[in-house]
Write a protein that holds these residues in place. Sequence first.
Motif, PDB file in Angstrom:
ATOM      1  N   UNK A  27      -4.040 -20.073   9.292  1.00 21.66           N
ATOM      2  CA  UNK A  27      -3.211 -19.415   8.284  1.00 21.66           C
ATOM      3  C   UNK A  27      -3.570 -17.936   8.211  1.00 21.66           C
ATOM      4  N   UNK A  28      -2.657 -17.156   7.660  1.00 22.95           N
ATOM      5  CA  UNK A  28      -2.910 -15.726   7.489  1.00 22.95           C
ATOM      6  C   UNK A  28      -2.323 -15.267   6.161  1.00 22.95           C
ATOM      7  N   UNK A  29      -2.875 -14.188   5.650  1.00 19.72           N
ATOM      8  CA  UNK A  29      -2.444 -13.644   4.356  1.00 19.72           C
ATOM      9  C   UNK A  29      -1.836 -12.275   4.561  1.00 19.72           C
ATOM     10  N   UNK A  30      -0.604 -12.085   4.107  1.00 20.23           N
ATOM     11  CA  UNK A  30       0.071 -10.803   4.236  1.00 20.23           C
ATOM     12  C   UNK A  30      -0.452  -9.822   3.188  1.00 20.23           C
ATOM     13  N   UNK A  31      -0.029  -8.564   3.287  1.00 17.26           N
ATOM     14  CA  UNK A  31      -0.549  -7.521   2.406  1.00 17.26           C
ATOM     15  C   UNK A  31      -0.212  -7.753   0.940  1.00 17.26           C
ATOM     16  N   UNK A  32       0.834  -8.518   0.673  1.00 18.81           N
ATOM     17  CA  UNK A  32       1.201  -8.805  -0.713  1.00 18.81           C
ATOM     18  C   UNK A  32       0.556 -10.053  -1.264  1.00 18.81           C
ATOM     19  N   UNK A  33      -0.312 -10.705  -0.479  1.00 17.85           N
ATOM     20  CA  UNK A  33      -0.976 -11.920  -0.921  1.00 17.85           C
ATOM     21  C   UNK A  33      -0.259 -13.195  -0.511  1.00 17.85           C
ATOM     22  N   UNK A  34       0.878 -13.085   0.184  1.00 17.87           N
ATOM     23  CA  UNK A  34       1.616 -14.257   0.629  1.00 17.87           C
ATOM     24  C   UNK A  34       0.844 -14.950   1.763  1.00 17.87           C
ATOM     25  N   UNK A  35       0.747 -16.256   1.689  1.00 17.71           N
ATOM     26  CA  UNK A  35      -0.001 -17.024   2.682  1.00 17.71           C
ATOM     27  C   UNK A  35       0.964 -17.779   3.588  1.00 17.71           C
ATOM     28  N   UNK A  36       0.809 -17.579   4.890  1.00 21.75           N
ATOM     29  CA  UNK A  36       1.613 -18.281   5.880  1.00 21.75           C
ATOM     30  C   UNK A  36       0.724 -19.268   6.624  1.00 21.75           C
ATOM     31  N   UNK A  37       1.056 -20.535   6.532  1.00 24.31           N
ATOM     32  CA  UNK A  37       0.328 -21.579   7.266  1.00 24.31           C
ATOM     33  C   UNK A  37       1.008 -21.771   8.610  1.00 24.31           C
ATOM     34  N   UNK A  38       0.352 -21.357   9.684  1.00 19.54           N
ATOM     35  CA  UNK A  38       0.944 -21.400  11.014  1.00 19.54           C
ATOM     36  C   UNK A  38       0.803 -22.751  11.707  1.00 19.54           C
ATOM     37  N   UNK A 190      11.354 -19.556  -0.426  1.00 19.62           N
ATOM     38  CA  UNK A 190      10.494 -20.638   0.046  1.00 19.62           C
ATOM     39  C   UNK A 190      10.475 -21.793  -0.947  1.00 19.62           C
ATOM     40  N   UNK A 191       9.898 -22.898  -0.516  1.00 21.52           N
ATOM     41  CA  UNK A 191       9.804 -24.073  -1.377  1.00 21.52           C
ATOM     42  C   UNK A 191       8.944 -23.807  -2.602  1.00 21.52           C
ATOM     43  N   UNK A 192       8.080 -22.794  -2.520  1.00 24.32           N
ATOM     44  CA  UNK A 192       7.207 -22.444  -3.643  1.00 24.32           C
ATOM     45  C   UNK A 192       7.772 -21.287  -4.463  1.00 24.32           C
ATOM     46  N   UNK A 193       9.035 -20.906  -4.186  1.00 22.99           N
ATOM     47  CA  UNK A 193       9.702 -19.890  -4.988  1.00 22.99           C
ATOM     48  C   UNK A 193       9.531 -18.461  -4.517  1.00 22.99           C
ATOM     49  N   UNK A 194       8.960 -18.250  -3.325  1.00 21.84           N
ATOM     50  CA  UNK A 194       8.791 -16.894  -2.805  1.00 21.84           C
ATOM     51  C   UNK A 194      10.108 -16.399  -2.213  1.00 21.84           C
ATOM     52  N   UNK A 195      10.655 -15.317  -2.763  1.00 19.80           N
ATOM     53  CA  UNK A 195      11.883 -14.721  -2.238  1.00 19.80           C
ATOM     54  C   UNK A 195      11.526 -13.743  -1.125  1.00 19.80           C
ATOM     55  N   UNK A 196      12.273 -13.794  -0.021  1.00 18.88           N
ATOM     56  CA  UNK A 196      12.004 -12.895   1.096  1.00 18.88           C
ATOM     57  C   UNK A 196      13.280 -12.679   1.899  1.00 18.88           C
ATOM     58  N   UNK A 197      13.266 -11.602   2.690  1.00 16.62           N
ATOM     59  CA  UNK A 197      14.344 -11.308   3.637  1.00 16.62           C
ATOM     60  C   UNK A 197      13.757 -11.356   5.033  1.00 16.62           C
ATOM     61  N   UNK A 198      14.550 -11.813   5.983  1.00 14.39           N
ATOM     62  CA  UNK A 198      14.041 -11.901   7.347  1.00 14.39           C
ATOM     63  C   UNK A 198      15.167 -11.697   8.359  1.00 14.39           C
ATOM     64  N   UNK A 199      14.804 -11.224   9.531  1.00 14.68           N
ATOM     65  CA  UNK A 199      15.755 -11.013  10.627  1.00 14.68           C
ATOM     66  C   UNK A 199      14.982 -11.061  11.935  1.00 14.68           C
ATOM     67  N   UNK A 200      15.690 -11.422  13.017  1.00 12.09           N
ATOM     68  CA  UNK A 200      15.079 -11.512  14.340  1.00 12.09           C
ATOM     69  C   UNK A 200      15.831 -10.619  15.320  1.00 12.09           C
ATOM     70  N   UNK A 201      15.135 -10.171  16.356  1.00  9.28           N
ATOM     71  CA  UNK A 201      15.790  -9.346  17.372  1.00  9.28           C
ATOM     72  C   UNK A 201      15.092  -9.507  18.715  1.00  9.28           C
ATOM     73  N   UNK A 251       9.160 -20.882   5.073  1.00 11.49           N
ATOM     74  CA  UNK A 251       9.804 -21.862   4.199  1.00 11.49           C
ATOM     75  C   UNK A 251       8.795 -22.474   3.229  1.00 11.49           C
ATOM     76  N   UNK A 252       7.539 -22.572   3.674  1.00  7.12           N
ATOM     77  CA  UNK A 252       6.495 -23.176   2.852  1.00  7.12           C
ATOM     78  C   UNK A 252       5.588 -22.138   2.191  1.00  7.12           C
ATOM     79  N   UNK A 253       5.887 -20.855   2.374  1.00  8.96           N
ATOM     80  CA  UNK A 253       4.991 -19.785   1.924  1.00  8.96           C
ATOM     81  C   UNK A 253       4.880 -19.700   0.401  1.00  8.96           C
ATOM     82  N   UNK A 254       3.722 -19.222  -0.030  1.00  7.45           N
ATOM     83  CA  UNK A 254       3.471 -18.978  -1.446  1.00  7.45           C
ATOM     84  C   UNK A 254       2.274 -18.063  -1.584  1.00  7.45           C
ATOM     85  N   UNK A 255       1.806 -17.883  -2.804  1.00  8.08           N
ATOM     86  CA  UNK A 255       0.634 -17.036  -3.033  1.00  8.08           C
ATOM     87  C   UNK A 255      -0.502 -17.870  -3.594  1.00  8.08           C
TER      88      UNK A 255
END
Length: 255
Positions: A27-38, A190-201, A251-255
Motif C-alpha cells: 500500500x502507499x499513502x498519497x500527499x493528502x493522506x489517501x491510502x491506496x491498497x495495491x 470510493x466505497x469509503x466516500x473519497x471523492x476524486x477525479x481520474x483520467x488515463x492517457x 475504488x477502495x481508497x480512504x484515509x
Amino acid sequence: MKMKKWLAASMTALAMAAGTMAVSADSLTLSGGEVLDMGSSVSVYPGERSFFGSQLHDWLLEGNAAKTVEAALEGAEVFPKDKDYSREFSEMAVSILRTGKVYQVRAQADDTFYQGMMVSLSISDSDMLKLALYGKEAMADRNEGEKIADVKAASSEKAGTSENSLDRALTLLHGAVKVEDHSSWEDRKSEKGLAYRTADAKAVLTRNGFMIPLYVKGIITRGEGKTVYTLFAADQASGRYFQPLLDKALKEAGK
C-alpha cells in the motif's frame, strides 16, 4: 549529467521528489493522506530507492535547490525580467516538491516484470493562486513576444524566428511527446466516500531517435484548503497491468 539536465527531465515528466516516507509492502499513502491498497501481487518502494528518485531526493536536500530552478527559469526568460517571479516561483516549487511523495511499484506475472512511478504533490489553495498568477504573467510575456514578432514579420523577412520566451523554455519538449489516446476526466467516489477525479492517457516520448511508449494516469483529490495531484507513469505494457489494480485501489481508497 549536469543537475540542470536532471531538473529539466524531472520537471517535464512532471517532477520527482520524495521526503522521508514509511510504506508497507502493498500500500502507499498519497500527499493528502489517501491510502491506496495495491494488493498482494504488487510491491511498493519509497521513491528515493529508485534511480531517478534517489538523484532528485538528494538534490532537493541541497540548500541551493531553489537557486538551480531560478537560474533555469531566468535563462529561459519564462517571466518578465523586471519582476521577481523566478525567485518566488522557484522557492515555492522546491518547497512543494520537498513535501511530495514518490513511490515505485513493481510486479511480476507470466515471466514479465512490470514497474511504474507514482508522484503525489499537495498544493495549498494559496499556492494555487500564486501559480495562477505566475502562469498569467508568463502568458502575458508570451503574448507580448508574439505581438513583437508580428510587427517584425510585417517589416522584415527575418522575423520568422519566434521571439516569445515561453517557447524557448519549452524547447526541450517540443515535438518530443505525442498523445496517442486519452480518456476524459471522470468524477468518482470510493466505497469509503473519497471523492476524486481520474483520467488515463497513452503517449509516445521520442528523443534523439529513441522512442518510449508511455502510460500515464492522473488522480486529483481535494482536502481542506488544498488539492492533491497524483500522477502514475509507466511504459504501456506495465500500464496495462497496473491500470485495473489502480482503479480497484481507488475504488477502495480512504484515509
